[in-house]
Design a protein around this motif. Structure first.
Motif, PDB file in Angstrom:
ATOM      1  N   ALA A 161       0.835  -1.203   0.000  1.00 11.33           N
ATOM      2  CA  ALA A 161       0.000   0.000   0.000  1.00 11.33           C
ATOM      3  C   ALA A 161       0.868   1.252   0.000  1.00 11.33           C
ATOM      4  O   ALA A 161       0.592   2.219  -0.730  1.00 11.33           O
ATOM      5  N   THR A 162       1.940   1.261   0.801  1.00 13.75           N
ATOM      6  CA  THR A 162       2.820   2.421   0.888  1.00 13.75           C
ATOM      7  C   THR A 162       3.502   2.699  -0.442  1.00 13.75           C
ATOM      8  O   THR A 162       3.570   3.848  -0.901  1.00 13.75           O
ATOM      9  N   ILE A 163       4.026   1.658  -1.084  1.00 16.06           N
ATOM     10  CA  ILE A 163       4.736   1.829  -2.356  1.00 16.06           C
ATOM     11  C   ILE A 163       3.778   2.277  -3.455  1.00 16.06           C
ATOM     12  O   ILE A 163       4.072   3.207  -4.218  1.00 16.06           O
ATOM     13  N   MET A 164       2.631   1.637  -3.550  1.00 19.06           N
ATOM     14  CA  MET A 164       1.675   2.003  -4.602  1.00 19.06           C
ATOM     15  C   MET A 164       1.115   3.407  -4.397  1.00 19.06           C
ATOM     16  O   MET A 164       0.941   4.162  -5.364  1.00 19.06           O
ATOM     17  N   ALA A 165       0.845   3.779  -3.135  1.00 19.45           N
ATOM     18  CA  ALA A 165       0.293   5.111  -2.877  1.00 19.45           C
ATOM     19  C   ALA A 165       1.291   6.205  -3.216  1.00 19.45           C
ATOM     20  O   ALA A 165       0.898   7.335  -3.533  1.00 19.45           O
ATOM     21  N   ALA A 166       2.589   5.897  -3.152  1.00 20.94           N
ATOM     22  CA  ALA A 166       3.609   6.879  -3.533  1.00 20.94           C
ATOM     23  C   ALA A 166       3.804   6.931  -5.042  1.00 20.94           C
ATOM     24  O   ALA A 166       3.964   8.006  -5.633  1.00 20.94           O
ATOM     25  N   LEU A 222      -6.323  12.276  -5.738  1.00 24.31           N
ATOM     26  CA  LEU A 222      -6.006  11.017  -5.065  1.00 24.31           C
ATOM     27  C   LEU A 222      -5.280  11.267  -3.746  1.00 24.31           C
ATOM     28  O   LEU A 222      -5.610  10.692  -2.707  1.00 24.31           O
ATOM     29  N   MET A 223      -4.272  12.151  -3.801  1.00 25.13           N
ATOM     30  CA  MET A 223      -3.478  12.432  -2.604  1.00 25.13           C
ATOM     31  C   MET A 223      -4.307  13.146  -1.543  1.00 25.13           C
ATOM     32  O   MET A 223      -4.170  12.877  -0.346  1.00 25.13           O
ATOM     33  N   ILE A 275      -5.906   1.508  -4.621  1.00 22.59           N
ATOM     34  CA  ILE A 275      -7.022   0.863  -5.308  1.00 22.59           C
ATOM     35  C   ILE A 275      -7.660   1.812  -6.322  1.00 22.59           C
ATOM     36  O   ILE A 275      -7.928   1.444  -7.481  1.00 22.59           O
ATOM     37  N   ILE A 276      -7.891   3.058  -5.921  1.00 18.02           N
ATOM     38  CA  ILE A 276      -8.515   4.028  -6.836  1.00 18.02           C
ATOM     39  C   ILE A 276      -7.587   4.315  -8.014  1.00 18.02           C
ATOM     40  O   ILE A 276      -8.025   4.466  -9.161  1.00 18.02           O
TER      41      ILE A 276
END
Length: 466
Positions: free
Chosen positions: A158-163, A181-182, A220-221
């Protein structure tokens, strides 16, 4: 989707056409504003955690999260590496009108996210506790910090994808979607921090869980975006046919961004160790507050740099070298003005920012004020150094970008070794700004020489540069 201003001309025209100052400003702000907003919102994950921890857990909580943060920050750096490297390739290939290679860059980026998430999770489980102890963590501080790191170990994907994903969305010509998104992730993190830390008293484990849940939903989004009709690049079955050379290029171009995060983590960890050696947990808590304040400007500077990257990479692919110079000078100007303005505000009204994190401990407030005065007076130079690294990355010179990032880390070591012996705690505070001054004197001529050389050799091609 409407065409970007950067895409509105043919490639042949782009090679010779010089953009006006007004066009450069429009392109700069079109990317810089969403990028700055995205970086600030991204940084709010850590800053919001610090605010809630400072008020609900106290000095020991601040010291603990400041020891855990350098460890988990490296995981975010892996995501930024993929986002910057993949995003740079996407923009450069678009400048060359090569949509197929841009698609391959997207696929390789997602494949790397999964691989690096598995590796980083293993690293946190194996060495998380040792890394906390290496910074001087013990007793309650160690227990609180370990709870934070352990939650992150389960959520590395989750951390890697969100970045990474918002940066890829931005380079897919959707900077506003990336920013949205952010913002969504940060707002959700605020709500969850209040519930987990403020209401349910889960302390640092609650802070980590709030962040991971928010990051997971952002990821996910972002994936949904890349399989929707709104994206020009698509996630499809070709994802399994990843090109190893493309992955290597992404890592090479994004490595300097990862090193920036490694540098920040290493420097924070070393500062924590020295502050525990020469000071007290209160000193580490004060460093946490000063670090959060410094992060606000650093995020603005990195947002400016990342906003500069897509148009510079495009101009480079289209061989618009004069436009690259104009974009870089515009970015430097904004970075310096923002940095100096921030320094003035901090020195005139230090209590304003400190009160976000604590309002009860007079000793903590006094130490944080001292840190602001000594640690942040050359902060704007750090912004220029970040800008220089991203500039070289954006034009395909990953080696130089990496060298600047590594140099930013190594140059601090002699200052951190000698100054505390001579000046005690004040020497630790002064190490960063003094090393930034020295590195700026080295890096500024490198950037200027590259610009002048490009003006003299206007026909250099992308293949020759790579």
């Amino acid at each position: 989707m409407s065409a970007s201003p950067l895409q509105s001309r043919s490639l042949d025209q782009n090679k010779t056409e010089l953009a006006s100052d007004a066009e450069i400003k429009r392109s700069f702000w079109r990317y810089a504003i969403p990028s700055i907003a995205a970086m600030l919102v991204s940084g709010l994950y850590q800053i919001i955690d610090g605010i809630f921890v400072g008020h609900y857990v106290g000095v020991e909580g601040l010291a603990a999260i400041n020891m855990a943060w350098p460890i988990t920050f490296v995981v975010s750096g892996l995501g930024i590496m993929i986002g910057m490297g993949g995003g740079t390739l996407i923009s450069m290939n678009r400048g060359e009108q090569d949509q197929t290679s841009a698609q391959k860059a997207l696929n390789a980026s997602f494949f790397l996210m999964v691989v690096l998430a598995i590796i980083s999770a293993a690293g946190l489980f194996l060495w998380g506790a040792d890394l906390l102890r290496a910074q001087g963590g013990e007793g309650v501080i160690f227990t609180l910090g370990f709870g934070y790191v352990n939650i992150f170990a389960y959520g590395t994907i989750a951390t890697i994808m969100a970045a990474a994903i918002p940066m890829l969305v931005r380079n897919d010509e959707s900077p506003n979607v990336a920013t949205a998104l952010m913002i969504f992730g940060a707002l959700l993190n605020i709500v969850l921090d209040y519930v987990f830390i403020g209401l349910w008293q889960w302390q640092l484990e609650g802070a980590a869980l709030a962040t991971i849940i928010a990051q997971f939903l952002v990821a996910i989004i972002g994936i949904i975006y890349f399989i929707s009709k709104h994206s020009s690049l698509k996630l499809d079955s070709s994802l399994i046919k990843v090109n190893p050379r493309m992955m290597s290029m992404i890592i090479s171009l994004g490595a300097s961004s990862l090193v920036m995060y490694l540098y920040t983590s290493f420097v924070f960890a070393l500062h924590n160790r020295l502050f525990m050696q020469y000071g007290t947990p209160v000193t580490v808590g004060a460093f946490a507050i000063v670090g959060y304040i410094m992060t606000l400007y650093y995020l603005v500077a990195e947002g400016i740099a990342e906003g500069m990257q897509p148009p510079v990479s495009y101009y480079f692919g289209a061989q618009q070298f004069e436009n690259i110079k104009k974009m870089l000078l515009m970015s430097i100007k904004v970075t310096v003005i923002a940095g100096i303005g921030f320094i003035v505000i901090l020195n005139v009204m230090p209590n304003l920012m400190i009160s976000l994190f604590t309002s009860e401990s007079a000793e903590l407030i006094a130490e944080a004020k001292n840190g602001i005065h000594l640690h942040l007076f050359a902060m704007f130079l750090d912004g220029i150094i970040v800008l220089a690294s991203v500039y070289f990355m954006a034009i395909g010179k990953g080696g130089k970008a990496l060298a600047i990032s590594v140099g930013n880390m190594l140059i601090q070591l002699p200052f951190l070794y000698f100054l505390p012996q001579w000046l005690g705690v004040d020497g630790i505070w002064l190490a960063l700004p003094l090393s930034n001054i020295v590195l700026f004197v080295i890096v500024a001529p490198l950037v200027w020489h590259d610009i002048k050389q490009r003006e003299q050799e206007p026909e250099v091609t992308l293949c020759q540069q790579s």
